[in-house]
Design a protein around this motif. Structure first.
Motif, PDB file in Angstrom:
ATOM      1  N   VAL A 144      38.283  53.916  58.389  1.00 51.61           N
ATOM      2  CA  VAL A 144      39.711  53.643  58.264  1.00 51.61           C
ATOM      3  C   VAL A 144      40.029  52.429  59.124  1.00 51.61           C
ATOM      4  O   VAL A 144      39.693  52.392  60.306  1.00 51.61           O
ATOM      5  CB  VAL A 144      40.547  54.863  58.710  1.00 51.61           C
ATOM      6  CG1 VAL A 144      42.028  54.547  58.652  1.00 51.61           C
ATOM      7  CG2 VAL A 144      40.212  56.072  57.843  1.00 51.61           C
ATOM      8  N   VAL A 145      40.638  51.422  58.501  1.00 49.47           N
ATOM      9  CA  VAL A 145      40.956  50.185  59.224  1.00 49.47           C
ATOM     10  C   VAL A 145      42.474  49.991  59.173  1.00 49.47           C
ATOM     11  O   VAL A 145      43.002  49.371  58.246  1.00 49.47           O
ATOM     12  CB  VAL A 145      40.218  48.971  58.608  1.00 49.47           C
ATOM     13  CG1 VAL A 145      40.465  47.730  59.456  1.00 49.47           C
ATOM     14  CG2 VAL A 145      38.733  49.247  58.483  1.00 49.47           C
ATOM     15  N   PRO A 146      43.195  50.543  60.155  1.00 46.55           N
ATOM     16  CA  PRO A 146      44.653  50.407  60.151  1.00 46.55           C
ATOM     17  C   PRO A 146      45.066  48.942  60.227  1.00 46.55           C
ATOM     18  O   PRO A 146      44.405  48.131  60.864  1.00 46.55           O
ATOM     19  CB  PRO A 146      45.091  51.142  61.425  1.00 46.55           C
ATOM     20  CG  PRO A 146      43.917  51.904  61.901  1.00 46.55           C
ATOM     21  CD  PRO A 146      42.705  51.247  61.320  1.00 46.55           C
ATOM     22  N   GLY A 147      46.123  48.623  59.537  1.00 48.48           N
ATOM     23  CA  GLY A 147      46.637  47.259  59.607  1.00 48.48           C
ATOM     24  C   GLY A 147      46.015  46.311  58.596  1.00 48.48           C
ATOM     25  O   GLY A 147      46.382  45.145  58.552  1.00 48.48           O
ATOM     26  N   MET A 148      45.042  46.763  57.805  1.00 45.96           N
ATOM     27  CA  MET A 148      44.457  45.914  56.769  1.00 45.96           C
ATOM     28  C   MET A 148      44.748  46.521  55.404  1.00 45.96           C
ATOM     29  O   MET A 148      44.473  47.691  55.170  1.00 45.96           O
ATOM     30  CB  MET A 148      42.946  45.748  56.955  1.00 45.96           C
ATOM     31  CG  MET A 148      42.577  44.848  58.113  1.00 45.96           C
ATOM     32  SD  MET A 148      40.808  44.462  58.161  1.00 45.96           S
ATOM     33  CE  MET A 148      40.715  43.177  56.932  1.00 45.96           C
ATOM     34  N   SER A 149      45.300  45.705  54.519  1.00 45.13           N
ATOM     35  CA  SER A 149      45.583  46.163  53.164  1.00 45.13           C
ATOM     36  C   SER A 149      44.299  46.189  52.343  1.00 45.13           C
ATOM     37  O   SER A 149      43.262  45.651  52.753  1.00 45.13           O
ATOM     38  CB  SER A 149      46.591  45.223  52.499  1.00 45.13           C
ATOM     39  OG  SER A 149      45.985  43.953  52.265  1.00 45.13           O
ATOM     40  N   GLN A 150      44.385  46.790  51.172  1.00 44.61           N
ATOM     41  CA  GLN A 150      43.244  46.800  50.261  1.00 44.61           C
ATOM     42  C   GLN A 150      42.815  45.372  49.931  1.00 44.61           C
ATOM     43  O   GLN A 150      41.621  45.059  49.915  1.00 44.61           O
ATOM     44  CB  GLN A 150      43.623  47.555  48.986  1.00 44.61           C
ATOM     45  CG  GLN A 150      42.504  47.640  47.969  1.00 44.61           C
ATOM     46  CD  GLN A 150      42.870  48.554  46.829  1.00 44.61           C
ATOM     47  OE1 GLN A 150      42.903  49.762  46.995  1.00 44.61           O
ATOM     48  NE2 GLN A 150      43.173  47.981  45.672  1.00 44.61           N
ATOM     49  N   LEU A 151      43.778  44.496  49.699  1.00 48.50           N
ATOM     50  CA  LEU A 151      43.481  43.089  49.413  1.00 48.50           C
ATOM     51  C   LEU A 151      42.750  42.443  50.587  1.00 48.50           C
ATOM     52  O   LEU A 151      41.755  41.738  50.397  1.00 48.50           O
ATOM     53  CB  LEU A 151      44.764  42.326  49.085  1.00 48.50           C
ATOM     54  CG  LEU A 151      44.631  40.822  48.860  1.00 48.50           C
ATOM     55  CD1 LEU A 151      43.727  40.534  47.656  1.00 48.50           C
ATOM     56  CD2 LEU A 151      46.003  40.188  48.659  1.00 48.50           C
ATOM     57  N   GLN A 152      43.218  42.688  51.803  1.00 48.43           N
ATOM     58  CA  GLN A 152      42.558  42.115  52.979  1.00 48.43           C
ATOM     59  C   GLN A 152      41.142  42.640  53.140  1.00 48.43           C
ATOM     60  O   GLN A 152      40.236  41.886  53.520  1.00 48.43           O
ATOM     61  CB  GLN A 152      43.387  42.423  54.234  1.00 48.43           C
ATOM     62  CG  GLN A 152      44.688  41.657  54.280  1.00 48.43           C
ATOM     63  CD  GLN A 152      45.596  42.146  55.387  1.00 48.43           C
ATOM     64  OE1 GLN A 152      45.757  43.352  55.595  1.00 48.43           O
ATOM     65  NE2 GLN A 152      46.199  41.205  56.105  1.00 48.43           N
ATOM     66  N   LEU A 153      40.925  43.914  52.837  1.00 53.16           N
ATOM     67  CA  LEU A 153      39.578  44.477  52.931  1.00 53.16           C
ATOM     68  C   LEU A 153      38.638  43.843  51.909  1.00 53.16           C
ATOM     69  O   LEU A 153      37.493  43.511  52.224  1.00 53.16           O
ATOM     70  CB  LEU A 153      39.627  46.001  52.761  1.00 53.16           C
ATOM     71  CG  LEU A 153      40.290  46.764  53.903  1.00 53.16           C
ATOM     72  CD1 LEU A 153      40.554  48.209  53.498  1.00 53.16           C
ATOM     73  CD2 LEU A 153      39.447  46.699  55.166  1.00 53.16           C
ATOM     74  N   HIS A 154      39.122  43.650  50.674  1.00 53.56           N
ATOM     75  CA  HIS A 154      38.320  42.968  49.652  1.00 53.56           C
ATOM     76  C   HIS A 154      37.946  41.566  50.118  1.00 53.56           C
ATOM     77  O   HIS A 154      36.793  41.142  49.999  1.00 53.56           O
ATOM     78  CB  HIS A 154      39.094  42.873  48.328  1.00 53.56           C
ATOM     79  CG  HIS A 154      38.969  44.066  47.453  1.00 53.56           C
ATOM     80  ND1 HIS A 154      37.984  44.202  46.501  1.00 53.56           N
ATOM     81  CD2 HIS A 154      39.717  45.189  47.369  1.00 53.56           C
ATOM     82  CE1 HIS A 154      38.134  45.351  45.870  1.00 53.56           C
ATOM     83  NE2 HIS A 154      39.183  45.972  46.373  1.00 53.56           N
ATOM     84  N   CYS A 155      38.923  40.841  50.647  1.00 54.88           N
ATOM     85  CA  CYS A 155      38.674  39.462  51.075  1.00 54.88           C
ATOM     86  C   CYS A 155      37.734  39.404  52.272  1.00 54.88           C
ATOM     87  O   CYS A 155      36.872  38.523  52.349  1.00 54.88           O
ATOM     88  CB  CYS A 155      39.990  38.756  51.379  1.00 54.88           C
ATOM     89  SG  CYS A 155      40.982  38.439  49.896  1.00 54.88           S
TER      90      CYS A 155
END
Length: 103
Positions: free
Chosen positions: A19-30
């Motif tokens: 779980v990475v709080p503060g990162m959106s799904q888009l940010q995780l993909h990028c």
């Protein structure tokens, strides 16, 4: 036997796992995409094809500054990414793109 025209040259996960709080799904993909590009010795400028499920591939392309000539947004569940591999290989062989980023 025919010489292969496509190869997997880089792979990576996100910088942080779980779980990475503060990162959106888009940010995780990028984040994972940039890590995979680094693993392959490539930059977003080298990419002309993009494939993704769960997130819209054109949003990832825009976020990374990629202008793709080929896009695949196939989303059929857990096997989507396996389909992206076969679609990307076919697109490369057909001359629609040369380097595909799959997230």
């Amino acid at each position: 036997m025919r010489k292969p025209r496509a190869a997997i040259v880089g792979a990576a996960e996100t910088t942080q796992l779980g779980v990475v709080p503060g990162m959106s799904q888009l940010q995780l993909h990028c984040d994972a995409a940039l890590n995979a590009l680094a693993d392959a010795g490539l930059t977003p400028k080298d990419i002309d094809g993009i494939a993704c499920a769960e997130e819209m591939p054109w949003l990832i392309a825009h976020q990374l500054g990629i202008t793709p000539t080929w896009v695949d947004g196939t989303d059929v569940g857990g096997c989507s990414y396996i389909m992206h591999l076969s679609h990307a290989a076919a697109a490369i062989e057909a001359g629609l793109c040369t380097t595909v980023l799959i997230t």
